[in-house]
Write a protein that holds these residues in place. Sequence first.
Motif, PDB file in Angstrom:
ATOM      1  N   ILE A  86       0.862  -1.177   0.000  1.00 25.40           N
ATOM      2  CA  ILE A  86       0.000   0.000   0.000  1.00 25.40           C
ATOM      3  C   ILE A  86       0.899   1.229   0.000  1.00 25.40           C
ATOM      4  CG2 ILE A  86      -1.774   1.268   1.248  1.00 25.40           C
ATOM      5  CD1 ILE A  86      -2.596  -1.375   2.545  1.00 25.40           C
ATOM      6  N   TYR A  88       1.174   5.100   0.747  1.00 20.83           N
ATOM      7  CA  TYR A  88       0.479   6.098   1.549  1.00 20.83           C
ATOM      8  C   TYR A  88       0.782   7.488   1.025  1.00 20.83           C
ATOM      9  CZ  TYR A  88      -0.456   2.383   4.857  1.00 20.83           C
ATOM     10  OH  TYR A  88      -0.894   1.230   5.433  1.00 20.83           O
ATOM     11  N   ARG A 102      -4.761   5.896   1.033  1.00 21.98           N
ATOM     12  CA  ARG A 102      -4.082   4.620   0.832  1.00 21.98           C
ATOM     13  C   ARG A 102      -4.322   4.130  -0.587  1.00 21.98           C
ATOM     14  NH1 ARG A 102      -6.250   1.392   5.931  1.00 21.98           N
ATOM     15  NH2 ARG A 102      -8.147   2.316   5.133  1.00 21.98           N
TER      16      ARG A 102
END
Length: 120
Positions: A86, A88, A102
Amino acid sequence: MEARALKKSIRMSPRKMRLVIDLIRGKKATEAITMLHFHPKHAAYEAEMVLRSAIANLNQKADADGIRIKDDEIVIKKATVDGASIIYRRKPADRGKSYRVRKRSNHLTIVVGTDDKEAN
């Protein structure tokens, strides 16, 4: 006989990809390719490319063994979507705050094989 294809780090959330993969799991490969080709979601394009790769891997494996596989015999045995990394990011918010964004990605694995019913 089985073969698989794997594509890693597809920039799409796993949830969106699973909606498309659930449609083709357990179907014949020719039917699944037709469904994916005309499906409006972008996840269908990614899944179609991985499915075509898995079919090509199976045909190459069969040619090495001296076996000829018809397109009607190929079935999708297993199709999984797993979460990947993921990324950010921050999005500005009011009063000097920031919200976390995200950006999800996924790994797609498709296993194809010959239909066991026709082999027996």
